[in-house]
Design a protein around this motif. Sequence first.
Motif, PDB file in Angstrom:
ATOM      1  N   LEU A 145      29.105 -56.052 -59.862  1.00 57.81           N
ATOM      2  CA  LEU A 145      28.707 -56.053 -58.471  1.00 57.81           C
ATOM      3  C   LEU A 145      27.545 -57.023 -58.301  1.00 57.81           C
ATOM      4  CD1 LEU A 145      28.759 -54.831 -55.594  1.00 57.81           C
ATOM      5  CD2 LEU A 145      27.211 -53.064 -56.461  1.00 57.81           C
ATOM      6  N   ILE A 146      27.659 -57.914 -57.333  1.00 58.82           N
ATOM      7  CA  ILE A 146      26.588 -58.865 -57.041  1.00 58.82           C
ATOM      8  C   ILE A 146      26.000 -58.499 -55.683  1.00 58.82           C
ATOM      9  CG2 ILE A 146      25.936 -61.274 -56.749  1.00 58.82           C
ATOM     10  CD1 ILE A 146      28.521 -62.007 -58.281  1.00 58.82           C
ATOM     11  N   LEU A 147      24.692 -58.296 -55.645  1.00 58.30           N
ATOM     12  CA  LEU A 147      24.012 -57.973 -54.410  1.00 58.30           C
ATOM     13  C   LEU A 147      23.346 -59.231 -53.864  1.00 58.30           C
ATOM     14  CD1 LEU A 147      22.407 -54.611 -55.527  1.00 58.30           C
ATOM     15  CD2 LEU A 147      24.476 -54.945 -54.159  1.00 58.30           C
ATOM     16  N   LEU A 148      23.717 -59.599 -52.658  1.00 59.44           N
ATOM     17  CA  LEU A 148      23.173 -60.763 -51.984  1.00 59.44           C
ATOM     18  C   LEU A 148      21.954 -60.293 -51.201  1.00 59.44           C
ATOM     19  CD1 LEU A 148      25.313 -63.330 -49.988  1.00 59.44           C
ATOM     20  CD2 LEU A 148      23.075 -62.596 -49.196  1.00 59.44           C
ATOM     21  N   GLY A 149      20.775 -60.479 -51.782  1.00 60.54           N
ATOM     22  CA  GLY A 149      19.541 -60.023 -51.160  1.00 60.54           C
ATOM     23  C   GLY A 149      19.030 -61.024 -50.142  1.00 60.54           C
ATOM     24  N   SER A 150      18.711 -60.511 -48.953  1.00 63.80           N
ATOM     25  CA  SER A 150      18.234 -61.359 -47.871  1.00 63.80           C
ATOM     26  C   SER A 150      17.252 -60.578 -47.007  1.00 63.80           C
ATOM     27  CB  SER A 150      19.419 -61.827 -47.026  1.00 63.80           C
ATOM     28  OG  SER A 150      18.997 -62.568 -45.923  1.00 63.80           O
ATOM     29  N   ARG A 151      16.141 -61.222 -46.623  1.00 68.26           N
ATOM     30  CA  ARG A 151      15.192 -60.554 -45.725  1.00 68.26           C
ATOM     31  C   ARG A 151      15.832 -60.225 -44.388  1.00 68.26           C
ATOM     32  NH1 ARG A 151       9.913 -64.211 -45.922  1.00 68.26           N
ATOM     33  NH2 ARG A 151      11.568 -65.659 -46.351  1.00 68.26           N
ATOM     34  N   ASP A 152      16.617 -61.172 -43.885  1.00 69.14           N
ATOM     35  CA  ASP A 152      17.257 -61.026 -42.588  1.00 69.14           C
ATOM     36  C   ASP A 152      18.730 -60.655 -42.793  1.00 69.14           C
ATOM     37  OD1 ASP A 152      18.967 -62.387 -40.324  1.00 69.14           O
ATOM     38  OD2 ASP A 152      16.940 -62.119 -39.477  1.00 69.14           O
ATOM     39  N   LEU A 153      19.107 -59.484 -42.327  1.00 70.90           N
ATOM     40  CA  LEU A 153      20.468 -58.981 -42.559  1.00 70.90           C
ATOM     41  C   LEU A 153      21.526 -59.915 -41.968  1.00 70.90           C
ATOM     42  CD1 LEU A 153      22.135 -56.731 -43.811  1.00 70.90           C
ATOM     43  CD2 LEU A 153      21.896 -55.465 -41.662  1.00 70.90           C
ATOM     44  N   LYS A 154      21.317 -60.415 -40.767  1.00 68.91           N
ATOM     45  CA  LYS A 154      22.282 -61.310 -40.122  1.00 68.91           C
ATOM     46  C   LYS A 154      22.479 -62.575 -40.949  1.00 68.91           C
ATOM     47  CE  LYS A 154      24.568 -63.248 -36.565  1.00 68.91           C
ATOM     48  NZ  LYS A 154      25.509 -64.123 -37.197  1.00 68.91           N
ATOM     49  N   ARG A 155      21.401 -63.164 -41.441  1.00 71.02           N
ATOM     50  CA  ARG A 155      21.525 -64.367 -42.273  1.00 71.02           C
ATOM     51  C   ARG A 155      22.230 -64.056 -43.585  1.00 71.02           C
ATOM     52  NH1 ARG A 155      15.661 -67.244 -41.255  1.00 71.02           N
ATOM     53  NH2 ARG A 155      16.089 -67.792 -39.094  1.00 71.02           N
ATOM     54  N   GLY A 156      21.968 -62.882 -44.127  1.00 68.32           N
ATOM     55  CA  GLY A 156      22.661 -62.462 -45.345  1.00 68.32           C
ATOM     56  C   GLY A 156      24.157 -62.320 -45.107  1.00 68.32           C
ATOM     57  N   GLU A 157      24.508 -61.727 -43.987  1.00 66.30           N
ATOM     58  CA  GLU A 157      25.932 -61.566 -43.658  1.00 66.30           C
ATOM     59  C   GLU A 157      26.596 -62.926 -43.417  1.00 66.30           C
ATOM     60  OE1 GLU A 157      25.618 -58.827 -40.395  1.00 66.30           O
ATOM     61  OE2 GLU A 157      25.567 -57.100 -41.736  1.00 66.30           O
ATOM     62  N   ASP A 158      25.868 -63.847 -42.779  1.00 65.33           N
ATOM     63  CA  ASP A 158      26.407 -65.197 -42.566  1.00 65.33           C
ATOM     64  C   ASP A 158      26.673 -65.892 -43.908  1.00 65.33           C
ATOM     65  OD1 ASP A 158      26.259 -64.823 -39.831  1.00 65.33           O
ATOM     66  OD2 ASP A 158      24.423 -66.022 -39.574  1.00 65.33           O
ATOM     67  N   ALA A 159      25.733 -65.737 -44.851  1.00 58.07           N
ATOM     68  CA  ALA A 159      25.909 -66.331 -46.181  1.00 58.07           C
ATOM     69  C   ALA A 159      27.108 -65.700 -46.890  1.00 58.07           C
ATOM     70  CB  ALA A 159      24.637 -66.147 -47.013  1.00 58.07           C
ATOM     71  N   PHE A 160      27.235 -64.394 -46.771  1.00 58.06           N
ATOM     72  CA  PHE A 160      28.363 -63.669 -47.358  1.00 58.06           C
ATOM     73  C   PHE A 160      29.690 -64.224 -46.849  1.00 58.06           C
ATOM     74  CE2 PHE A 160      31.265 -59.957 -46.791  1.00 58.06           C
ATOM     75  CZ  PHE A 160      31.525 -59.694 -48.125  1.00 58.06           C
ATOM     76  N   HIS A 161      29.774 -64.422 -45.547  1.00 59.09           N
ATOM     77  CA  HIS A 161      31.006 -64.951 -44.952  1.00 59.09           C
ATOM     78  C   HIS A 161      31.257 -66.393 -45.384  1.00 59.09           C
ATOM     79  CE1 HIS A 161      31.777 -61.357 -42.720  1.00 59.09           C
ATOM     80  NE2 HIS A 161      30.592 -61.409 -42.147  1.00 59.09           N
ATOM     81  N   SER A 162      30.196 -67.176 -45.545  1.00 60.83           N
ATOM     82  CA  SER A 162      30.396 -68.566 -45.980  1.00 60.83           C
ATOM     83  C   SER A 162      30.824 -68.650 -47.447  1.00 60.83           C
ATOM     84  CB  SER A 162      29.154 -69.416 -45.717  1.00 60.83           C
ATOM     85  OG  SER A 162      28.119 -69.066 -46.589  1.00 60.83           O
ATOM     86  N   LEU A 163      30.649 -67.555 -48.187  1.00 59.44           N
ATOM     87  CA  LEU A 163      31.135 -67.471 -49.572  1.00 59.44           C
ATOM     88  C   LEU A 163      32.551 -66.898 -49.624  1.00 59.44           C
ATOM     89  CD1 LEU A 163      27.887 -66.024 -51.199  1.00 59.44           C
ATOM     90  CD2 LEU A 163      28.822 -68.325 -51.562  1.00 59.44           C
ATOM     91  N   SER A 164      33.181 -66.760 -48.476  1.00 60.03           N
ATOM     92  CA  SER A 164      34.544 -66.217 -48.332  1.00 60.03           C
ATOM     93  C   SER A 164      34.609 -64.706 -48.536  1.00 60.03           C
ATOM     94  CB  SER A 164      35.527 -66.931 -49.264  1.00 60.03           C
ATOM     95  OG  SER A 164      35.540 -68.307 -48.982  1.00 60.03           O
ATOM     96  N   SER A 165      33.525 -64.018 -48.290  1.00 61.47           N
ATOM     97  CA  SER A 165      33.472 -62.547 -48.324  1.00 61.47           C
ATOM     98  C   SER A 165      34.071 -61.938 -49.586  1.00 61.47           C
ATOM     99  CB  SER A 165      34.177 -61.970 -47.096  1.00 61.47           C
ATOM    100  OG  SER A 165      33.681 -62.527 -45.916  1.00 61.47           O
ATOM    101  N   PRO A 166      33.587 -62.331 -50.779  1.00 65.80           N
ATOM    102  CA  PRO A 166      34.158 -61.775 -52.012  1.00 65.80           C
ATOM    103  C   PRO A 166      33.971 -60.256 -52.100  1.00 65.80           C
ATOM    104  CG  PRO A 166      32.283 -63.224 -52.484  1.00 65.80           C
ATOM    105  CD  PRO A 166      32.482 -63.218 -51.016  1.00 65.80           C
ATOM    106  N   SER A 167      34.971 -59.581 -52.635  1.00 65.23           N
ATOM    107  CA  SER A 167      34.947 -58.118 -52.675  1.00 65.23           C
ATOM    108  C   SER A 167      33.882 -57.546 -53.615  1.00 65.23           C
ATOM    109  CB  SER A 167      36.320 -57.581 -53.073  1.00 65.23           C
ATOM    110  OG  SER A 167      36.669 -58.033 -54.364  1.00 65.23           O
ATOM    111  N   ASN A 168      33.422 -58.330 -54.578  1.00 62.71           N
ATOM    112  CA  ASN A 168      32.409 -57.819 -55.511  1.00 62.71           C
ATOM    113  C   ASN A 168      30.985 -58.171 -55.068  1.00 62.71           C
ATOM    114  OD1 ASN A 168      32.825 -60.586 -56.111  1.00 62.71           O
ATOM    115  ND2 ASN A 168      32.054 -60.292 -58.195  1.00 62.71           N
TER     116      ASN A 168
END
Length: 84
Positions: A37-60
Motif C-alpha cells: 500500500l502506498i500512501l500519497l501524503g499531501s497537506r491539501d486533500l484536493k491537490r492530493g486527489e488531483d495527483a492521485f488521478h494524474s497517476l491513473s488512480s492506482p488501486s494500491n
Amino acid sequence: MSTEKQHVILVTGANKGIGFEVMKKLLKSFSKENKDLILLGSRDLKRGEDAFHSLSSPSNVHVLQLDTSSSESIDRATQKIKEN
C-alpha cells in the motif's frame, strides 16, 4: 499461497515536486501483483486527489491528508494508517 507481508509506504509531499516523482518511480517499479500500500501524503486533500488521478488512480495508492509541520495532523494521519 503467498506468505509475503504487506508493506505500507508513506510518501510525504507526494502531490508535487520530488514527492510526486517518487510516487511515479514507485509505481513503475511495482508489479501488478504487488500488494503493498502506498500512501500519497499531501497537506491539501484536493491537490492530493488531483495527483492521485494524474497517476491513473492506482488501486494500491490511497490519498492521506498530512501536514508534517502539525502535530495534530500527524496524529490524525497515524490513526488513519492504523485503521488500514
